[in-house]
Write a protein that holds these residues in place. Structure first.
Motif, short mmCIF file in Angstrom:
data_model
loop_
_atom_site.label_atom_id
_atom_site.label_comp_id
_atom_site.label_asym_id
_atom_site.label_seq_id
_atom_site.Cartn_x
_atom_site.Cartn_y
_atom_site.Cartn_z
N PRO A 439 72.60 -76.90 -50.24
CA PRO A 439 73.91 -76.87 -50.88
C PRO A 439 74.83 -75.73 -50.44
O PRO A 439 75.91 -75.56 -51.00
N ALA A 440 74.41 -74.93 -49.46
CA ALA A 440 75.24 -73.81 -49.02
C ALA A 440 76.56 -74.32 -48.43
O ALA A 440 76.62 -75.40 -47.85
N ARG A 441 77.60 -73.52 -48.58
CA ARG A 441 78.93 -73.94 -48.13
C ARG A 441 78.93 -74.30 -46.64
O ARG A 441 79.48 -75.33 -46.23
N GLU A 442 78.32 -73.44 -45.85
CA GLU A 442 78.27 -73.67 -44.41
C GLU A 442 77.59 -75.00 -44.08
O GLU A 442 78.03 -75.75 -43.20
N GLU A 443 76.51 -75.32 -44.79
CA GLU A 443 75.78 -76.55 -44.55
C GLU A 443 76.57 -77.77 -45.03
O GLU A 443 76.59 -78.81 -44.37
N ILE A 444 77.26 -77.62 -46.15
CA ILE A 444 78.11 -78.71 -46.65
C ILE A 444 79.20 -79.03 -45.62
O ILE A 444 79.47 -80.20 -45.32
N GLU A 445 79.82 -78.02 -45.07
CA GLU A 445 80.87 -78.22 -44.07
C GLU A 445 80.33 -78.93 -42.84
O GLU A 445 80.98 -79.81 -42.28
#
Length: 458
Positions: A439-445
């Motif tokens: 769920p990390a922002r970088e991974e979501i992007e």
């Protein structure tokens, strides 16, 4: 006069006429029946079974009938039983005895199998597009709301903090599998059964490959008994549709919960809700509730056909007439559900403050405390016990983990130091989980970009 009554001495009972007829629903196959008949007429002429002139006259007549159907001017009659005989009767009325040559080298058994496959090919393509549209809406929502943090749940209990985008992308992934199932199902739909006759093929020198090419089929069936008795492709589609509806129903259930005053995470647009006839304050999530309810009817259509087919000997049996109403109903239900769900979601508003506030209760960062201890070289099982005791202490003292003093932390373990407060901050807990699929922002992007590219390729 029936087209098959040469062998019969008594007229058909009026109730039997009504009970036996399928025209009340298989009229939906009209354009596909005509499409298949045109290809069949071309093939009959190509193979010298009928003349080129007869073929052209038949095709011209069929084109005129198609115009009548599309204009709503065609009169369907119960006495003619089904779509095939309605169209054939109209054709002979228009062009005379030449119209009777069209049925050479085919049976209604392989004709209806063809019609259903032509119909289902079109519907699968339309449903695939609707699935993609909903996926696109979810990707847009995930990107727009990427900074909203909420609790993730197990057993409907707050478990660990995640991004709302992560939750939305979970359904986007489910829909991706739904799309793949439709693609795979299409392969088995896209086989030509025409030329199988009633069950044993035909002695006429037909060219099945020619018809397959005319109608865009990938291949022809290899066993005439199987071709006319097979409804696996319908069952497979109904199963894929049931899975789509199951996903929409699960999402609907969450929306229903999230719109409640107890959660208050979501505001569904007024245009997708209704009120109460007695309680002026009510705003009811009727669309998610209806989709949740309609899922049951789609499941029922699947089970109905499975039960119908389970005891049928080869080849065709009249029971198989029961394959269509459930299929048509499922197609209509799935298409409407996908379309309205996408439109509803595009106008849905998420309440960031409410979602974030819910992460502050329920000890959603407890696992991160355990991970912190593991990083300090404490075995996970021992760390689990330490955190369990600290959570119980917080419950007894009406505190959050983030509110514990350092002295209180160290009562549970001496390895705790001031860095614990950063380690269990909600944003830290979420963005520390940056493994693939996290769920990390970088991974979501990364996932949003990847999925947009995949949709563009499809």
């Amino acid at each position: 006069m029936k087209m098959w009554d040469g062998r019969f001495q008594e007229s058909t009972d009026a109730l039997v006429e009504e009970f036996n007829a399928s025209i009340g629903f298989d009229y939906k196959l009209a354009k596909y029946d005509i499409q298949g008949s045109m290809a069949h007429a071309k093939m009959l002429a190509k193979c010298g079974i009928i003349t080129e002139e007869d073929s052209k006259e038949i095709i011209k007549g069929l084109e005129e009938i198609l115009t009548e159907v599309e204009a709503g001017e065609f009169e369907f009659t119960v006495e003619l039983e089904d779509i095939h005989m309605n169209i054939e009767k109209r054709l002979t009325d228009k062009i005379g005895p030449v119209g009777g040559k069209l049925h050479t080298a085919r049976s209604r058994n392989d004709q209806v199998a063809l019609d259903v496959r032509l119909y289902l090919r079109d519907q699968i393509e339309q449903i695939k597009e609707l699935v993609k549209q909903l996926q696109q809406v979810l990707l847009d929502l995930a990107e727009e709301n990427i900074d909203i943090i909420m609790p993730g749940y197990t057993h409907l209990q707050r478990a660990q903090p995640i991004r709302l985008a992560h939750h939305l992308l979970a359904y986007q992934q489910k829909l991706g599998r739904d799309y793949d199932r439709l693609v795979d199902c299409y392969k088995r739909v896209n086989i030509l059964p025409l030329g199988s006759g009633a069950l044993a093929g035909t002695k006429f020198p037909i060219d099945r490959d020619f018809v397959a090419k005319e109608l865009g089929f990938a291949g022809v069936s290899q066993n005439s008994l199987d071709a006319v008795s097979d409804r696996d492709f319908v069952i497979e589609f109904l199963a894929a549709s049931s899975t789509i509806m199951m996903h929409l129903s699960r999402f609907s259930e969450e929306l229903i919960i999230w719109t409640s005053s107890e959660f208050n995470f979501v505001e569904i647009s007024d245009s997708f809700c209704t009120g109460s006839s007695i309680m002026p304050q009510k705003k009811n999530p009727d669309i998610p509730e209806l989709i949740r309810g309609k899922t049951g009817r789609v499941y029922g259509n699947l089970i109905q056909l499975l039960v119908t087919m389970k005891g049928l000997p080869l080849a065709y049996n009249k029971d198989m007439q029961e394959d269509k109403e459930g299929l048509f109903d499922t197609v209509d239900t799935v298409k409407k559900s996908l379309e309205i769900f996408a439109r509803m979601m595009a106008k849905t508003k998420f309440k960031a403050d409410k979602m974030k506030a819910s992460t502050e209760g329920g000890f959603v960062n407890a696992t991160d405390v355990a991970d912190y201890l593991v990083d300090k070289n404490i075995p996970f099982r021992e760390a689990h016990e330490i955190v369990g005791k600290s959570v119980f202490y917080c419950i007894e003292n009406n505190k959050k983990l983030s509110e514990l003093t350092m002295e209180e932390w160290q009562n549970f373990s001496e390895v705790f130091s001031d860095d614990i407060y950063h380690a269990i901050a909600i944003e830290t807990c979420v963005d520390a989980r940056n493994t693939i699929g996290g769920p990390a922002r970088e991974e979501i992007e990364r996932v949003i970009k990847q999925e947009r590219n995949l949709l563009a390729i499809d």
